[in-house]
Design a protein around this motif. Structure first.
Motif, PDB file in Angstrom:
ATOM      1  N   LEU A   6       0.827  -1.213   0.000  1.00 21.05           N
ATOM      2  CA  LEU A   6       0.000   0.000   0.000  1.00 21.05           C
ATOM      3  C   LEU A   6       0.856   1.256   0.000  1.00 21.05           C
ATOM      4  CD1 LEU A   6      -2.869  -0.975   2.446  1.00 21.05           C
ATOM      5  CD2 LEU A   6      -2.997  -0.676  -0.023  1.00 21.05           C
ATOM      6  N   HIS A   7       1.991   1.205   0.678  1.00 23.64           N
ATOM      7  CA  HIS A   7       2.906   2.350   0.670  1.00 23.64           C
ATOM      8  C   HIS A   7       3.435   2.587  -0.742  1.00 23.64           C
ATOM      9  CE1 HIS A   7       6.164   5.040   1.604  1.00 23.64           C
ATOM     10  NE2 HIS A   7       7.024   4.185   1.109  1.00 23.64           N
ATOM     11  N   SER A   8       3.875   1.529  -1.412  1.00 24.77           N
ATOM     12  CA  SER A   8       4.372   1.663  -2.784  1.00 24.77           C
ATOM     13  C   SER A   8       3.286   2.199  -3.711  1.00 24.77           C
ATOM     14  CB  SER A   8       4.866   0.316  -3.309  1.00 24.77           C
ATOM     15  OG  SER A   8       5.903  -0.168  -2.515  1.00 24.77           O
ATOM     16  N   LEU A   9       2.076   1.695  -3.531  1.00 22.41           N
ATOM     17  CA  LEU A   9       0.961   2.154  -4.354  1.00 22.41           C
ATOM     18  C   LEU A   9       0.659   3.624  -4.107  1.00 22.41           C
ATOM     19  CD1 LEU A   9      -1.319   1.446  -6.334  1.00 22.41           C
ATOM     20  CD2 LEU A   9      -2.701   0.848  -4.354  1.00 22.41           C
ATOM     21  N   SER A  10       0.696   4.059  -2.846  1.00 24.27           N
ATOM     22  CA  SER A  10       0.377   5.459  -2.554  1.00 24.27           C
ATOM     23  C   SER A  10       1.448   6.407  -3.089  1.00 24.27           C
ATOM     24  CB  SER A  10       0.167   5.667  -1.056  1.00 24.27           C
ATOM     25  OG  SER A  10       1.373   5.525  -0.356  1.00 24.27           O
ATOM     26  N   VAL A  11       2.716   5.991  -3.051  1.00 21.46           N
ATOM     27  CA  VAL A  11       3.787   6.838  -3.592  1.00 21.46           C
ATOM     28  C   VAL A  11       3.640   6.972  -5.107  1.00 21.46           C
ATOM     29  CG1 VAL A  11       6.272   6.970  -3.980  1.00 21.46           C
ATOM     30  CG2 VAL A  11       5.409   6.400  -1.728  1.00 21.46           C
ATOM     31  N   ALA A  12       3.438   5.854  -5.793  1.00 21.07           N
ATOM     32  CA  ALA A  12       3.277   5.904  -7.245  1.00 21.07           C
ATOM     33  C   ALA A  12       2.017   6.668  -7.640  1.00 21.07           C
ATOM     34  CB  ALA A  12       3.246   4.489  -7.812  1.00 21.07           C
ATOM     35  N   ASP A  13       0.959   6.496  -6.882  1.00 23.33           N
ATOM     36  CA  ASP A  13      -0.294   7.199  -7.169  1.00 23.33           C
ATOM     37  C   ASP A  13      -0.134   8.704  -6.957  1.00 23.33           C
ATOM     38  OD1 ASP A  13      -2.994   7.323  -7.910  1.00 23.33           O
ATOM     39  OD2 ASP A  13      -3.592   7.415  -5.814  1.00 23.33           O
ATOM     40  N   THR A  14       0.611   9.087  -5.922  1.00 27.40           N
ATOM     41  CA  THR A  14       0.856  10.511  -5.684  1.00 27.40           C
ATOM     42  C   THR A  14       1.641  11.124  -6.840  1.00 27.40           C
ATOM     43  OG1 THR A  14       0.867  10.172  -3.302  1.00 27.40           O
ATOM     44  CG2 THR A  14       1.911  12.177  -4.107  1.00 27.40           C
ATOM     45  N   LEU A  15       2.717  10.466  -7.249  1.00 29.51           N
ATOM     46  CA  LEU A  15       3.509  10.991  -8.368  1.00 29.51           C
ATOM     47  C   LEU A  15       2.695  11.030  -9.649  1.00 29.51           C
ATOM     48  CD1 LEU A  15       6.930   9.240  -7.749  1.00 29.51           C
ATOM     49  CD2 LEU A  15       6.379  11.644  -7.420  1.00 29.51           C
ATOM     50  N   GLY A  16       1.923   9.982  -9.895  1.00 26.49           N
ATOM     51  CA  GLY A  16       1.099   9.953 -11.098  1.00 26.49           C
ATOM     52  C   GLY A  16       0.028  11.024 -11.101  1.00 26.49           C
ATOM     53  N   SER A  17      -0.649  11.181  -9.986  1.00 27.03           N
ATOM     54  CA  SER A  17      -1.715  12.188  -9.909  1.00 27.03           C
ATOM     55  C   SER A  17      -1.156  13.601 -10.026  1.00 27.03           C
ATOM     56  CB  SER A  17      -2.474  12.040  -8.592  1.00 27.03           C
ATOM     57  OG  SER A  17      -3.079  10.795  -8.510  1.00 27.03           O
ATOM     58  N   MET A  18      -0.014  13.845  -9.393  1.00 24.59           N
ATOM     59  CA  MET A  18       0.585  15.178  -9.489  1.00 24.59           C
ATOM     60  C   MET A  18       1.069  15.463 -10.906  1.00 24.59           C
ATOM     61  SD  MET A  18       2.565  15.431  -5.856  1.00 24.59           S
ATOM     62  CE  MET A  18       3.373  16.963  -6.245  1.00 24.59           C
ATOM     63  N   SER A  19       1.576  14.457 -11.591  1.00 21.36           N
ATOM     64  CA  SER A  19       1.997  14.643 -12.974  1.00 21.36           C
ATOM     65  C   SER A  19       0.805  14.931 -13.876  1.00 21.36           C
ATOM     66  CB  SER A  19       2.744  13.393 -13.448  1.00 21.36           C
ATOM     67  OG  SER A  19       3.134  13.522 -14.778  1.00 21.36           O
ATOM     68  N   ILE A  20      -0.293  14.235 -13.654  1.00 23.37           N
ATOM     69  CA  ILE A  20      -1.506  14.494 -14.440  1.00 23.37           C
ATOM     70  C   ILE A  20      -2.025  15.905 -14.169  1.00 23.37           C
ATOM     71  CG2 ILE A  20      -3.932  13.840 -14.708  1.00 23.37           C
ATOM     72  CD1 ILE A  20      -3.021  10.912 -14.292  1.00 23.37           C
ATOM     73  N   MET A  21      -2.021  16.321 -12.909  1.00 23.50           N
ATOM     74  CA  MET A  21      -2.479  17.679 -12.576  1.00 23.50           C
ATOM     75  C   MET A  21      -1.574  18.737 -13.211  1.00 23.50           C
ATOM     76  SD  MET A  21      -5.195  17.746 -10.882  1.00 23.50           S
ATOM     77  CE  MET A  21      -6.178  16.340 -10.527  1.00 23.50           C
ATOM     78  N   PHE A  22      -0.266  18.481 -13.226  1.00 28.73           N
ATOM     79  CA  PHE A  22       0.650  19.431 -13.862  1.00 28.73           C
ATOM     80  C   PHE A  22       0.400  19.498 -15.367  1.00 28.73           C
ATOM     81  CE2 PHE A  22       4.757  20.683 -15.686  1.00 28.73           C
ATOM     82  CZ  PHE A  22       4.881  21.922 -15.082  1.00 28.73           C
ATOM     83  N   GLY A  23       0.128  18.338 -15.977  1.00 29.52           N
ATOM     84  CA  GLY A  23      -0.208  18.331 -17.399  1.00 29.52           C
ATOM     85  C   GLY A  23      -1.483  19.103 -17.681  1.00 29.52           C
ATOM     86  N   LEU A  24      -2.470  18.958 -16.807  1.00 28.61           N
ATOM     87  CA  LEU A  24      -3.706  19.740 -16.966  1.00 28.61           C
ATOM     88  C   LEU A  24      -3.470  21.225 -16.732  1.00 28.61           C
ATOM     89  CD1 LEU A  24      -6.334  17.428 -15.241  1.00 28.61           C
ATOM     90  CD2 LEU A  24      -6.102  17.919 -17.679  1.00 28.61           C
ATOM     91  N   LEU A  25      -2.552  21.539 -15.819  1.00 25.06           N
ATOM     92  CA  LEU A  25      -2.211  22.938 -15.568  1.00 25.06           C
ATOM     93  C   LEU A  25      -1.608  23.577 -16.818  1.00 25.06           C
ATOM     94  CD1 LEU A  25      -1.991  25.221 -13.448  1.00 25.06           C
ATOM     95  CD2 LEU A  25       0.256  24.323 -12.882  1.00 25.06           C
ATOM     96  N   LEU A  26      -0.783  22.819 -17.537  1.00 23.60           N
ATOM     97  CA  LEU A  26      -0.228  23.339 -18.791  1.00 23.60           C
ATOM     98  C   LEU A  26      -1.292  23.453 -19.871  1.00 23.60           C
ATOM     99  CD1 LEU A  26       3.119  21.346 -18.966  1.00 23.60           C
ATOM    100  CD2 LEU A  26       2.813  23.751 -18.366  1.00 23.60           C
TER     101      LEU A  26
END
Length: 92
Positions: free
Chosen positions: A34-54
């Protein structure tokens, strides 16, 4: 150029989401998974949000708030899961 960078960030975010899910099949403890999943999910979600910000710069206050919320709450959840995870090396 902005479209290419935006779609690249969204693609990287989707990759991180799938990559984090693939670790659920390992033989480690449940909390470590669950820790590994939450870290990858955080990075993925933040990357998607940054892409939407652009892609949609007019919505920058909401997207920036979403990025900050993801960084704070998902990171804290990841630390709690890592702290609670047993340090048993017998699964390796």
């Amino acid at each position: 150029m902005i479209d290419i960078l935006s779609y690249s960030c969204i693609g990287v975010g989707i990759f991180f989401s799938f990559w984090g899910t693939s670790h659920l099949l390992g033989k480690r403890s449940l909390l470590f998974k669950l820790h590994s999943l939450s870290v990858a999910d955080t990075l993925g979600s933040m990357s998607i949000m940054f892409g939407l910000l652009l892609k949609i710069p007019s919505k920058w206050p909401l997207l920036l708030l979403a990025i900050i919320s993801l960084a704070i709450w998902n990171t804290m959840l990841g630390y709690v899961l890592a702290y609670c995870s047993p340090n048993d090396e017998s699964y390796e």
